[in-house]
Design an enzyme around this catalytic site. Sequence first.
Site, PDB file in Angstrom:
ATOM      1  CD  GLN A 170      45.522 -37.086  -8.056  1.00 45.65           C
ATOM      2  OE1 GLN A 170      45.575 -38.302  -7.908  1.00 45.65           O
ATOM      3  NE2 GLN A 170      45.258 -36.515  -9.221  1.00 45.65           N
ATOM      4  NE  ARG A 190      43.245 -37.175 -12.884  1.00 46.03           N
ATOM      5  CZ  ARG A 190      44.013 -37.489 -13.941  1.00 46.03           C
ATOM      6  NH1 ARG A 190      44.989 -36.671 -14.292  1.00 46.03           N
ATOM      7  NH2 ARG A 190      43.803 -38.588 -14.623  1.00 46.03           N
ATOM      8  CE1 TYR A 228      38.948 -44.458  -7.521  1.00 48.87           C
ATOM      9  CE2 TYR A 228      40.079 -42.776  -8.814  1.00 48.87           C
ATOM     10  CZ  TYR A 228      39.884 -44.106  -8.485  1.00 48.87           C
ATOM     11  OH  TYR A 228      40.610 -45.089  -9.110  1.00 48.87           O
ATOM     12  N   GLY A 281      51.539 -39.514 -18.718  1.00 49.36           N
ATOM     13  CA  GLY A 281      51.484 -40.639 -17.801  1.00 49.36           C
ATOM     14  C   GLY A 281      52.418 -41.756 -18.195  1.00 49.36           C
ATOM     15  NE  ARG A 282      48.582 -46.643 -19.484  1.00 52.39           N
ATOM     16  CZ  ARG A 282      47.664 -47.464 -19.922  1.00 52.39           C
ATOM     17  NH1 ARG A 282      47.769 -47.990 -21.134  1.00 52.39           N
ATOM     18  NH2 ARG A 282      46.607 -47.769 -19.175  1.00 52.39           N
TER      19      ARG A 282
END
Length: 372
Positions: free
Chosen positions: A106, A239, A192, A329-330
Amino acid sequence: MSTTQAIDDPLFKPLQAGELRLANRIVLGPLTRSRAQQPGDVPGPLNAEYYAQRAGAGLIVSEATNISQVAMGYALTPGIFTDQQVAGWRLVTDAVHAAGGQMVLQLWHCGRMSHEALHPGIAPMAPSAVSCDACQVFYVDDAGQGGLRPVSPPKAMTKADIDATIEDYVTASRNAMAAGFDGVEVHSANGYLLHEFLASNTNQRTDAYGGSVQNRSRMLFEVMDAVLGEVPAGRVGVRISPLFKLNGIDDADPAATFGHVSAHLSERGIAYLHVADTDVMRGAEPTMAQMLPFTRGKFTGVVMLNGAYTPERARRAIQHGDGDCIAFGRLFLANPDLPARIRQNGPYNEPNPATFYGGGAEGYTDYPALDD
């Protein structure tokens, strides 16, 4: 789960995403863990072990990786702009491939979500000099003490800055392939840099990169065309997080903005579109159903979904045609053998938030697998 159920499980059906052949629909989502070796923000053997443990995923998306020094917004995060970083990432990709997995890198530019101490003498770059007073980033001082601190005021990018940044994406893409990655994912989400160009409140430019949605998306599309000059389209993903509300992002019309983005990314024939509902991980109500009409509905290729999915919710999303694969993810962070655990319906290790960022093996490579 019975044998029949396991055979019919949509999460375990292969998927062709461009040139990427996924053995299953379970993706390791990008997870910042702040464990790059110092000095130099270089991946090392511990990172290689972490990713190889999770090679049972149909695809691994690396943690967000800085395309340049000025792109950096958080301490201890890896880069892909030096020879040492490329060599470090080669350790990782070799380990993942040896374990039977595949992995994309990424590509990350933090934009205004940064502190000047991370790139002394250079202010954070942004489409416009719009500060986020409530935004904070992780920084480690000279004494080794880490913590959150407010972001530095950003600098509005000149055309020369934009051109240099696009060239940084070119170099990063070339380096990613030299490091053995199977492709790249362009990070245009979570407030971002590329998301800042897209969002109407953070992009107040009056030149060709601001104003209309066509202009605000120009930076992303120029970056994409540059990346596609180095990496085949069938090995590139993007993404996006259209309804993301943190990091000071508040687009006036996300359906129009990201409908335009999704349609034009579709025309470029990329491997997949990664749609993230990241606010849900902080207790917000899920918004994926609101986003699908102008993302899934505009993009004709493979769609990856992310946003606090359980295995059960992931199965339903694929069965209903909402997405083609799911980035965990987690749950994957705490369960290195997540596909095996999903096959037998658990049990699942609980993640430890105290070890999410920074540190060593604890909370990183020491979560037990089922056969442990």
